[in-house]
Design a protein around this motif. Structure first.
Motif, PDB file in Angstrom:
ATOM      1  N   THR A 141       0.834  -1.210   0.000  1.00  0.00           N
ATOM      2  CA  THR A 141       0.000   0.000   0.000  1.00  0.00           C
ATOM      3  C   THR A 141       0.869   1.260   0.000  1.00  0.00           C
ATOM      4  OG1 THR A 141      -1.598  -1.231   1.301  1.00  0.00           O
ATOM      5  CG2 THR A 141      -1.930   1.136   1.191  1.00  0.00           C
ATOM      6  N   GLY A 142       1.850   1.315   0.890  1.00  0.00           N
ATOM      7  CA  GLY A 142       2.658   2.533   1.050  1.00  0.00           C
ATOM      8  C   GLY A 142       3.529   2.814  -0.171  1.00  0.00           C
ATOM      9  N   LEU A 143       4.214   1.787  -0.668  1.00  0.00           N
ATOM     10  CA  LEU A 143       5.160   2.031  -1.772  1.00  0.00           C
ATOM     11  C   LEU A 143       4.458   2.204  -3.118  1.00  0.00           C
ATOM     12  CD1 LEU A 143       8.139  -0.349  -0.834  1.00  0.00           C
ATOM     13  CD2 LEU A 143       7.862   2.080  -0.347  1.00  0.00           C
ATOM     14  N   VAL A 144       3.293   1.576  -3.289  1.00  0.00           N
ATOM     15  CA  VAL A 144       2.543   1.825  -4.526  1.00  0.00           C
ATOM     16  C   VAL A 144       2.147   3.303  -4.557  1.00  0.00           C
ATOM     17  CG1 VAL A 144       0.348   1.393  -5.698  1.00  0.00           C
ATOM     18  CG2 VAL A 144       1.750  -0.533  -4.956  1.00  0.00           C
ATOM     19  N   GLU A 145       1.751   3.830  -3.404  1.00  0.00           N
ATOM     20  CA  GLU A 145       1.357   5.249  -3.358  1.00  0.00           C
ATOM     21  C   GLU A 145       2.540   6.179  -3.663  1.00  0.00           C
ATOM     22  OE1 GLU A 145      -0.845   6.722   0.208  1.00  0.00           O
ATOM     23  OE2 GLU A 145       0.785   8.178   0.238  1.00  0.00           O
ATOM     24  N   THR A 146       3.711   5.880  -3.092  1.00  0.00           N
ATOM     25  CA  THR A 146       4.820   6.833  -3.233  1.00  0.00           C
ATOM     26  C   THR A 146       5.662   6.601  -4.487  1.00  0.00           C
ATOM     27  OG1 THR A 146       6.271   5.463  -1.866  1.00  0.00           O
ATOM     28  CG2 THR A 146       5.017   7.155  -0.723  1.00  0.00           C
ATOM     29  N   LEU A 147       5.784   5.318  -4.910  1.00  0.00           N
ATOM     30  CA  LEU A 147       6.659   5.009  -6.058  1.00  0.00           C
ATOM     31  C   LEU A 147       5.926   4.383  -7.231  1.00  0.00           C
ATOM     32  CD1 LEU A 147       9.597   3.290  -4.098  1.00  0.00           C
ATOM     33  CD2 LEU A 147       9.323   5.713  -4.596  1.00  0.00           C
ATOM     34  N   GLY A 148       4.772   3.773  -6.950  1.00  0.00           N
ATOM     35  CA  GLY A 148       4.040   3.082  -8.020  1.00  0.00           C
ATOM     36  C   GLY A 148       4.288   1.594  -8.044  1.00  0.00           C
ATOM     37  N   SER A 149       5.205   1.076  -7.196  1.00  0.00           N
ATOM     38  CA  SER A 149       5.456  -0.364  -7.134  1.00  0.00           C
ATOM     39  C   SER A 149       5.773  -0.726  -5.696  1.00  0.00           C
ATOM     40  CB  SER A 149       6.638  -0.739  -8.025  1.00  0.00           C
ATOM     41  OG  SER A 149       7.086  -2.046  -7.706  1.00  0.00           O
ATOM     42  N   GLY A 150       5.189  -1.841  -5.206  1.00  0.00           N
ATOM     43  CA  GLY A 150       5.338  -2.206  -3.796  1.00  0.00           C
ATOM     44  C   GLY A 150       6.515  -3.108  -3.508  1.00  0.00           C
ATOM     45  N   ALA A 151       7.343  -3.402  -4.502  1.00  0.00           N
ATOM     46  CA  ALA A 151       8.406  -4.398  -4.302  1.00  0.00           C
ATOM     47  C   ALA A 151       9.729  -3.743  -3.913  1.00  0.00           C
ATOM     48  CB  ALA A 151       8.588  -5.190  -5.584  1.00  0.00           C
ATOM     49  N   MET A 152      10.671  -4.590  -3.484  1.00  0.00           N
ATOM     50  CA  MET A 152      12.035  -4.157  -3.185  1.00  0.00           C
ATOM     51  C   MET A 152      12.599  -3.470  -4.433  1.00  0.00           C
ATOM     52  SD  MET A 152      14.840  -6.711  -1.557  1.00  0.00           S
ATOM     53  CE  MET A 152      16.582  -6.510  -1.862  1.00  0.00           C
TER      54      MET A 152
END
Ligand code: SF4
Length: 676
Positions: A141-152
């Motif tokens: 949830t957090g990284l999709v919002e800030t970067l567009g992808s939730g992975a490492m």
């Protein structure tokens, strides 16, 4: 000895080893893969013992159906017909969304894909989830919002190139041991190390700075560090200008996090916050590693946003030796997410609410699909307690031990009309099932697994499953066929070909291309070499977005009735609910009993001696475990590993959820301790 190269079944590091088999066909041991780029000829203790549980006499060998209150052997035809007819009946009677499917981060990508297809196309519900809900849903949830992808964002090779490593909320040497040792090797060659963890973990002994901040105060700590970085002009102004948005909002949000205020919230000294800012802000390249110490909070998504803000502020993204690196727990938790075993997305994070994505899958599978996102697994437990959920299909998970607030989970599962478990051992959750289907473990099937660094690798079959047990993908394919869907796959490579056809990020992945080192996604076409580093020129969403966050206390903090803070986690020798490691004789010998770490100062006040049995109670229940007196935990804190059914930490934990990711607050609740 006959060697079979395969993927380690434990953590998400992605080590590969050779399973060794003697002339009689028995597994006798493992040997690390010398040339593999992650293992590099090494394994941790769990990897070295990964053969030991496979041929354990407790393995499930035939389907079981509950008759007269007892689970009794049945034929495959009878068991699969019953599963299909009961789930169909419940869907007809109460609607498709009265069913829930729980997939597994232990099974292959192909098996996760098929279960996702069974839920969505076979039974027409988006109610599918898996244990990422309990570990890294906050990251997604957090990284999709800030970067567009939730992975490492970066690869493990970057550890060898970085100038500084910040580890926050990850006991890396115990949970991802080969990543932990790689960090120590980086320190040996001169990289600086900051460890932020309330426990005195092994990495902290080698750190330039150990920040023992109070559990649950990560947002304040990270905001405090960022404020100081800006105060001293250590931010990366050109990266901020060219590649990010909303910096002004971040800057305004940091205003109140002075070193003094941050110190009051976190329990640190103001100078430690200033030192951390200078070290981190002064490095030309810095990698951030985190795990469940960040994610498993009622404000887990905010914690992830704060980590992301720090990387963006200092320009530590899209280059070798940098990045935001959430360490994925299970060996295929990344893959289970990629395969759409989540309630709101198909494979490759294509949203079920997006009409184009839905049309694509609808055409591929030949059935109409629901546009309503399904239930998160933690919400499904609440729905079952409320009587809204009637049927539950659980593949390779043991929620009775792994989910927060055991009494609540038990109440939910007991209330169901029909529970199916597919597993390799008769777990605590299987004991409540109406049907148990015996499945295969990693050594008994082919399939791909995606490691924490997005590396898709091939697991290979060394031996057949025991007795009548079957490969999981065959079990799910049989159910798909009973639902009227074509599923006559000859082997898992055909399933991967289907996945590649509907998943842009896996478009170029095929068994023929997965040599010894596999491929990192995104790998959009057959000529693409894979992508070890994400967000190189721009973030997946375009500009990296600063997402300001405010410190919020945990939902249940120590008080007069329950004066100690409980934190839970794993240990070096065991894995999750102990299903596999407690059946591996050498691992079991090392750590046989449920225990709790207690600081000697607290022990003295409570009159507790080393190895004495203590009762730990929270507002949800009590357990009895052995006390281990150690300054690994600070005064006022108790740590209990969650591997032991007889002293189950999750009897105590709080099922307060993060409102966005649905993750429970495993890392903080209030308890009291009594000497027995
Ligand atoms: Fe297996 Fe993880 Fe140990 Fe590697 S570090 S051997 S993947 S448990």
């Amino acid at each position: 000895m006959k060697p079979t190269l395969t993927v380690c079944p434990y953590c998400g590091t992605g080590c590969m080893f050779h399973l060794l088999q003697d002339d009689s066909g028995r597994l006798t041991g493992v040997e690390p893969s010398g040339g593999h780029r992650i293992s590099r000829g090494q394994l941790c203790v769990k990897g070295w013992n990964a053969h030991a549980f496979v041929q354990h006499p407790d393995r499930l060998t035939s389907p079981l159906i509950r008759r007269d209150g007892q689970l009794q052997p049945a034929s495959w035809g009878e068991a699969l017909d019953l599963v299909h007819s009961r789930l169909t009946q419940l869907a007809d009677q109460h609607g498709s969304d009265s069913l829930m499917f729980l997939s597994s981060a232990k099974v292959s990508n192909e098996e996760n894909y098929l279960l996702m297809k069974l839920a969505r196309a076979g039974f027409r519900t988006n109610n599918i989830d898996h244990c990422a809900r309990l570990c890294h849903s906050s990251s997604v949830t957090g990284l999709v919002e800030t970067l567009g992808s939730g992975a490492m964002t970066n690869s493990l090779d970057c550890i060898d190139k970085t100038e500084l490593i910040l580890v926050i909320g990850s006991n890396t040497t115990e949970q991802h041991p080969l990543i932990g040792s790689r960090i120590l090797q980086a320190v040996q060659r001169g990289a600086r190390l900051i460890v932020a963890d309330s426990r005195r973990i092994r990495l902290s002994r080698h750190a330039d700075l150990h920040l023992r901040h109070r559990n649950g105060t990560d947002v304040a700590l990270l905001n405090g560090i960022m404020r100081q970085i800006v105060e001293e002009g250590l931010e990366d102004t050109s990266f901020i200008a060219d590649r990010t948005e909303s910096f002004a909002a971040l800057q305004a949000s940091l205003e109140s996090y002075t070193p003094q205020r941050t110190a009051e919230i976190t329990g640190l000294e103001p100078e430690q916050i200033i030192d951390a800012a200078r070290l981190f802000g002064g490095a030309k390249s810095a990698m951030l590693f985190y795990a469940m110490g960040i994610t498993q909070h009622s404000h887990g998504v905010d914690n992830v946003r704060a980590v992301s803000n720090l990387a963006l502020l200092t320009g530590n993204l899209g280059r070798p030796g940098t990045g935001i690196n959430p360490l994925r727990g299970q060996n295929n938790v990344q893959g289970a997410c990629d395969m759409g075993a989540l309630p709101d997305v198909f494979t490759g994070y294509q949203k079920v609410a997006d009409p184009d994505a839905r049309q694509k899958f609808s055409t591929a599978w030949g059935v109409p699909l629901s546009s309503t996102p399904g239930l998160m697994s933690t919400h499904a437990i609440d729905a079952a307690v409320a009587g809204r959920l009637k049927g539950f299909f659980i593949l390779g998970e043991n929620p009775i031990l792994s989910d927060a607030n055991q009494a609540h989970v038990r109440q939910a599962l007991e209330k169901l009309d029909f529970l199916v478990c597919v597993d390799i051992f008769r777990t605590e959750t299987c004991e409540l099932a109406d049907v148990v289907l015996p499945a295969s473990c990693y050594a008994e099937k082919d399939g791909t697994f995606t490691s924490t660094e997005r590396r898709v690798q091939r697991g290979r079959k060394a031996i057949p499953p025991p007795g009548e047990a079957r490969e999981d993908w065959r079990i799910i394919a049989e159910l798909l066929q009973r639902c009227g869907m074509p599923a006559d796959y000859a082997d898992p490579s055909e399933i991967m070909a289907e996945i590649a056809g509907v998943t842009p990020s896996y478009g170029g992945i095929g068994y023929d291309r997965l040599g010894r080192d596999g491929l990192c996604w995104p790998c959009p076409d057959r000529a693409h070499p894979g992508t070890p580093i994400l967000h190189r020129k721009q973030c997946t969403r375009g500009k990296g977005r600063f997402s300001p966050v405010k410190y919020q206390p945990s939902k249940e903090e120590p008080d007069a009735a329950y004066p100690l803070l409980l934190s839970t986690g794993r240990t070096y020798f065991h894995w999750h609910t102990g299903t596999m490691t407690r059946r591996s004789h050498l691992l079991d010998r090392e750590e046989r009993k449920a225990f709790a770490e207690l600081n000697p100062l607290d022990a003295q006040k409570l009159g507790v001696r080393e190895m004495q049995t203590i009762r730990i109670s929270s507002r949800r229940g009590s357990i009895e475990v052995m006390a281990e007196l150690t300054d690994r935990v600070p005064p006022g804190q108790v740590f209990v590993p969650f591997h032991f059914a007889e002293g189950a930490a999750n009897v105590l934990t709080n099922n307060a959820l993060d409102p966005e990711s649905g993750i429970p607050e495993f890392k903080v609740c209030a308890v009291r301790v009594e000497a027995l």
